[in-house]
Design an enzyme around this catalytic site. Structure first.
Site, PDB file in Angstrom:
ATOM      1  N   HIS A 125       0.798  -0.877  -0.408  1.00  0.00           N
ATOM      2  CA  HIS A 125      -0.042   0.087  -0.212  1.00  0.00           C
ATOM      3  C   HIS A 125       0.884   1.387   0.003  1.00  0.00           C
ATOM      4  O   HIS A 125       0.410   2.445   0.527  1.00  0.00           O
ATOM      5  CB  HIS A 125      -1.054  -0.088   1.279  1.00  0.00           C
ATOM      6  CG  HIS A 125      -1.842  -1.124   0.898  1.00  0.00           C
ATOM      7  ND1 HIS A 125      -2.493  -1.204   2.370  1.00  0.00           N
ATOM      8  CD2 HIS A 125      -2.854  -1.374   0.034  1.00  0.00           C
ATOM      9  CE1 HIS A 125      -3.543  -1.817   1.864  1.00  0.00           C
ATOM     10  NE2 HIS A 125      -3.776  -2.853   0.541  1.00  0.00           N
ATOM     11  N   CYS A 133       4.568  13.103  -7.748  1.00  0.00           N
ATOM     12  CA  CYS A 133       4.608  14.092  -8.416  1.00  0.00           C
ATOM     13  C   CYS A 133       3.090  14.005  -8.955  1.00  0.00           C
ATOM     14  O   CYS A 133       2.797  12.613  -9.770  1.00  0.00           O
ATOM     15  CB  CYS A 133       5.125  14.391  -9.456  1.00  0.00           C
ATOM     16  SG  CYS A 133       4.835  16.668  -9.703  1.00  0.00           S
ATOM     17  N   CYS A 136       4.186  14.331 -12.784  1.00  0.00           N
ATOM     18  CA  CYS A 136       5.198  14.040 -13.236  1.00  0.00           C
ATOM     19  C   CYS A 136       5.714  12.654 -12.417  1.00  0.00           C
ATOM     20  O   CYS A 136       5.247  12.502 -12.188  1.00  0.00           O
ATOM     21  CB  CYS A 136       7.044  14.592 -13.395  1.00  0.00           C
ATOM     22  SG  CYS A 136       7.681  15.102 -12.124  1.00  0.00           S
ATOM     23  N   SER A 195      -7.753  -6.021   9.937  1.00  0.00           N
ATOM     24  CA  SER A 195      -8.930  -6.542  10.254  1.00  0.00           C
ATOM     25  C   SER A 195      -9.685  -7.636   9.016  1.00  0.00           C
ATOM     26  O   SER A 195     -10.385  -8.298   9.006  1.00  0.00           O
ATOM     27  CB  SER A 195      -9.591  -5.610  10.195  1.00  0.00           C
ATOM     28  OG  SER A 195      -9.886  -5.097   8.836  1.00  0.00           O
ATOM     29  N   ASN A 219      -3.990 -11.710  16.511  1.00  0.00           N
ATOM     30  CA  ASN A 219      -4.985 -10.817  16.401  1.00  0.00           C
ATOM     31  C   ASN A 219      -5.127 -10.552  18.182  1.00  0.00           C
ATOM     32  O   ASN A 219      -5.251 -11.374  18.751  1.00  0.00           O
ATOM     33  CB  ASN A 219      -5.843 -11.421  16.236  1.00  0.00           C
ATOM     34  CG  ASN A 219      -6.260  -9.607  15.520  1.00  0.00           C
ATOM     35  OD1 ASN A 219      -7.400  -8.810  16.313  1.00  0.00           O
ATOM     36  ND2 ASN A 219      -7.187  -9.277  13.589  1.00  0.00           N
TER      37      ASN A 219
HETATM   38  C1  BV8 Z   1      -8.533  -1.809  -5.619  1.00  0.00           C
HETATM   39  C2  BV8 Z   1      -2.921   3.516   2.106  1.00  0.00           C
HETATM   40  C3  BV8 Z   1      -9.193  -1.991  -8.077  1.00  0.00           C
HETATM   41  C4  BV8 Z   1      -4.041   4.909   2.703  1.00  0.00           C
HETATM   42  C5  BV8 Z   1      -5.353   1.706   2.282  1.00  0.00           C
HETATM   43  C6  BV8 Z   1     -16.511  -3.543  -1.705  1.00  0.00           C
HETATM   44  C7  BV8 Z   1     -16.533  -4.800  -0.939  1.00  0.00           C
HETATM   45  C8  BV8 Z   1     -14.662  -5.560  -1.218  1.00  0.00           C
HETATM   46  C9  BV8 Z   1     -13.523  -4.727  -1.502  1.00  0.00           C
HETATM   47  C10 BV8 Z   1     -14.183  -3.052  -2.395  1.00  0.00           C
HETATM   48  C11 BV8 Z   1     -15.749  -2.740  -2.318  1.00  0.00           C
HETATM   49  N1  BV8 Z   1     -15.617  -1.519  -2.512  1.00  0.00           N
HETATM   50  C12 BV8 Z   1     -14.222  -1.588  -3.199  1.00  0.00           C
HETATM   51  C13 BV8 Z   1     -13.065  -2.294  -3.011  1.00  0.00           C
HETATM   52  C14 BV8 Z   1     -11.813  -2.426  -2.775  1.00  0.00           C
HETATM   53  C15 BV8 Z   1     -11.453  -1.490  -2.080  1.00  0.00           C
HETATM   54  C16 BV8 Z   1     -11.668  -2.384  -0.014  1.00  0.00           C
HETATM   55  O1  BV8 Z   1     -11.024  -3.404   0.061  1.00  0.00           O
HETATM   56  N2  BV8 Z   1     -12.331  -1.615   0.421  1.00  0.00           N
HETATM   57  C17 BV8 Z   1     -13.020  -2.282   2.140  1.00  0.00           C
HETATM   58  C18 BV8 Z   1     -12.652  -1.130   2.749  1.00  0.00           C
HETATM   59  C19 BV8 Z   1     -14.539  -2.486   1.320  1.00  0.00           C
HETATM   60  N3  BV8 Z   1     -10.033  -2.037  -2.289  1.00  0.00           N
HETATM   61  C20 BV8 Z   1      -9.245  -1.120  -2.617  1.00  0.00           C
HETATM   62  O2  BV8 Z   1     -10.124  -0.355  -3.172  1.00  0.00           O
HETATM   63  C21 BV8 Z   1      -7.577  -1.241  -3.496  1.00  0.00           C
HETATM   64  N4  BV8 Z   1      -7.821  -0.871  -4.583  1.00  0.00           N
HETATM   65  O3  BV8 Z   1      -8.778  -2.548  -5.352  1.00  0.00           O
HETATM   66  O4  BV8 Z   1      -8.503  -1.178  -6.760  1.00  0.00           O
HETATM   67  C22 BV8 Z   1      -8.074  -1.621  -9.320  1.00  0.00           C
HETATM   68  C23 BV8 Z   1      -7.689  -1.914  -9.766  1.00  0.00           C
HETATM   69  C24 BV8 Z   1      -6.712  -1.620 -11.472  1.00  0.00           C
HETATM   70  C25 BV8 Z   1      -7.102  -0.867 -11.357  1.00  0.00           C
HETATM   71  C26 BV8 Z   1      -7.708  -0.079 -10.861  1.00  0.00           C
HETATM   72  C27 BV8 Z   1      -8.278  -0.103  -9.303  1.00  0.00           C
HETATM   73  C28 BV8 Z   1      -7.006  -0.083  -2.785  1.00  0.00           C
HETATM   74  C29 BV8 Z   1      -7.233  -1.101  -1.153  1.00  0.00           C
HETATM   75  C30 BV8 Z   1      -5.222  -0.077  -0.664  1.00  0.00           C
HETATM   76  C31 BV8 Z   1      -6.123   1.468   0.352  1.00  0.00           C
HETATM   77  N5  BV8 Z   1      -5.295   1.883   0.981  1.00  0.00           N
HETATM   78  N6  BV8 Z   1      -4.211   1.997   3.132  1.00  0.00           N
HETATM   79  C32 BV8 Z   1      -3.021   4.922   4.564  1.00  0.00           C
HETATM   80  O5  BV8 Z   1      -2.592   3.685   4.498  1.00  0.00           O
HETATM   81  O6  BV8 Z   1      -3.525   6.100   4.156  1.00  0.00           O
HETATM   82  S1  BV8 Z   1      -5.973   0.778   3.223  1.00  0.00           S
HETATM   83  C33 BV8 Z   1      -5.813   0.642   4.503  1.00  0.00           C
HETATM   84  O7  BV8 Z   1      -6.314  -0.530   5.863  1.00  0.00           O
HETATM   85  C34 BV8 Z   1      -4.684   0.655   5.724  1.00  0.00           C
HETATM   86  O8  BV8 Z   1      -3.000   0.822   4.803  1.00  0.00           O
HETATM   87  C35 BV8 Z   1      -4.548  -0.792   6.207  1.00  0.00           C
HETATM   88  O9  BV8 Z   1      -3.396  -1.042   6.706  1.00  0.00           O
HETATM   89  C36 BV8 Z   1      -5.233  -1.654   5.814  1.00  0.00           C
HETATM   90  C37 BV8 Z   1      -5.947  -2.579   6.303  1.00  0.00           C
HETATM   91  O10 BV8 Z   1      -5.970  -1.742   7.677  1.00  0.00           O
HETATM   92  P1  BV8 Z   1      -5.607  -3.171   8.846  1.00  0.00           P
HETATM   93  O11 BV8 Z   1      -4.466  -2.812   8.419  1.00  0.00           O
HETATM   94  O12 BV8 Z   1      -6.167  -4.073   8.646  1.00  0.00           O
HETATM   95  O13 BV8 Z   1      -6.156  -2.183  10.082  1.00  0.00           O
HETATM   96  P2  BV8 Z   1      -7.326  -2.213  10.301  1.00  0.00           P
HETATM   97  O14 BV8 Z   1      -7.700  -0.724  11.383  1.00  0.00           O
HETATM   98  O15 BV8 Z   1      -8.902  -2.066  10.017  1.00  0.00           O
HETATM   99  O16 BV8 Z   1      -7.498  -3.309  11.282  1.00  0.00           O
HETATM  100  C38 BV8 Z   1      -6.696  -3.368  12.932  1.00  0.00           C
HETATM  101  C39 BV8 Z   1      -6.664  -4.649  13.012  1.00  0.00           C
HETATM  102  O17 BV8 Z   1      -5.185  -4.690  13.811  1.00  0.00           O
HETATM  103  C40 BV8 Z   1      -7.222  -5.356  13.850  1.00  0.00           C
HETATM  104  O18 BV8 Z   1      -8.104  -6.645  13.238  1.00  0.00           O
HETATM  105  C41 BV8 Z   1      -7.652  -4.884  15.199  1.00  0.00           C
HETATM  106  O19 BV8 Z   1      -7.975  -6.216  15.691  1.00  0.00           O
HETATM  107  C42 BV8 Z   1      -6.127  -5.586  15.643  1.00  0.00           C
HETATM  108  N7  BV8 Z   1      -4.936  -4.986  16.162  1.00  0.00           N
HETATM  109  C43 BV8 Z   1      -5.284  -4.116  17.000  1.00  0.00           C
HETATM  110  N8  BV8 Z   1      -3.905  -4.227  18.072  1.00  0.00           N
HETATM  111  C44 BV8 Z   1      -3.960  -5.111  17.680  1.00  0.00           C
HETATM  112  C45 BV8 Z   1      -4.160  -5.813  17.108  1.00  0.00           C
HETATM  113  N9  BV8 Z   1      -3.560  -6.904  16.778  1.00  0.00           N
HETATM  114  C46 BV8 Z   1      -2.416  -7.189  17.121  1.00  0.00           C
HETATM  115  N10 BV8 Z   1      -1.812  -6.859  18.743  1.00  0.00           N
HETATM  116  C47 BV8 Z   1      -2.617  -5.423  18.874  1.00  0.00           C
HETATM  117  N11 BV8 Z   1      -1.910  -4.918  19.745  1.00  0.00           N
HETATM  118 ZN    ZN Z   2       6.988  17.443 -11.156  1.00  0.00          ZN
END
Ligand code: BV8
Ligand code: ZN
Length: 249
Positions: A125, A133, A136, A195, A219
């Protein structure tokens, strides 16, 4: 280790990990939680007070680049004050034990795996330290110091953006390809602190199972991965990961 630990689950996990020739791991925001970084779905779906569609999509950036940069500059500033935790270090140990038979695929953009000493890291990610950019092909590492409210490219003057993958954006092809390959080749797949609701990253769990790997989830609580795991170790990764590695080596 606190008394309520499920020793049987740890023993089962160690029995899966010990004989594995090739291991892969998928990490999410949970592995960085004990370093003090907010998880993505922590406070009721808000991320540092923002809704994800307002700050992590190309449309959001088009609509309000100042808001988006404020969100990313806040996360960059938070990074300046945090360091890797024992969970990150346990994966460094795993890499040392397995040499190049260990691949770390991360959804995190915080760079903490590399700061801890992991080398073979696939940032599917992107990385919040890097900017790119919108006009470019400039890509640059800007560390974690604050950037101007609307940073511009020194080459072409266009707006810079964080070099991360937003929702509805494709993952970097080569990195994603290497991640799929590593998971297809592994005998044991660790799913840590995620998650498992974001795709295609979460689809790696199915790739691992389809190619016959044993899946170990670590987790704090059950996740969308749990039903697909051979064993789930419930607890903070800063404790459970070092314990698991210790039981194997
Ligand atoms: C794409 C970067 C196509 C930015 C991020 C409907 C259904 C299914 C999928 C989709 C849908 N609609 C759209 C989609 C696709 C979409 C998607 O999956 N949406 C989801 C929300 C439904 N995906 C996309 O859009 C992806 N691209 O599909 O493109 C395409 C193909 C070709 C050409 C063009 C387009 C892009 C996905 C990437 C998005 N960017 N991040 C940034 O970070 O600023 S995702 C974002 O979520 C973060 O990166 C994060 O890392 C990631 C996942 O979340 P988690 O890491 O799991 O974090 P979360 O808080 O959710 O969970 C934490 C977990 O830790 C919990 O379980 C908790 O219990 C546990 N925990 C907490 N503390 C602890 C612990 N465990 C252990 N120890 C602890 N101490
Ligand atoms: Zn530039």
């Amino acid at each position: 280790m606190h008394p309520s630990v499920d020793h049987e689950a740890f023993d089962r996990a160690a029995r899966f990990l010990r004989p594995a020739k090739k291991v892969a791991a998928l990490t999410g925001a949970g592995i960085s939680a004990e370093s003090g970084l907010a998880t993505f779905r922590g406070a009721g779906g808000l991320w540092e007070g923002q809704r994800v569609e307002d700050v992590a999509t190309p449309r959001a950036f088009q609509r309000d680049p100042v808001l988006v940069w404020r969100f990313y500059n806040l996360r960059r500033a938070n990074l300046a004050a945090v360091k890797p935790n024992p969970g990150h270090h346990a994966l460094v140990e795993l890499e040392k034990r397995l040499d190049n038979n260990f691949t770390l695929v991360t959804q995190n953009v915080d760079g903490l795996h590399q700061s801890a000493g992991s080398h073979n890291v696939l940032e599917i990610h992107g990385a919040i330290r890097r900017v790119r950019c919108s006009g470019c092909d400039l890509v640059a590492d800007r560390g974690v110091d604050a950037l101007p409210e609307l940073p511009r490219c020194e080459t072409c003057g266009e707006l810079l953006r964080p070099d991360v993958v937003w929702f509805e954006e494709a993952l970097p092809e080569d990195i994603w390809g290497r991640a799929v390959e590593a998971v297809e080749a592994c005998d044991c797949f660790l799913v840590i602190g995620t998650s498992a609701v974001v795709y295609p990253a979460a689809g790696l769990i199915d790739v691992a199972r389809l190619t016959g790997a044993d899946v170990i989830e670590i987790n704090l609580e059950p996740s969308a991965a749990s039903a697909r795991a051979n064993v789930v170790l419930l607890g903070p990764s800063g404790t459970t990961l070092p314990e698991l590695v210790k039981r194997v080596w």
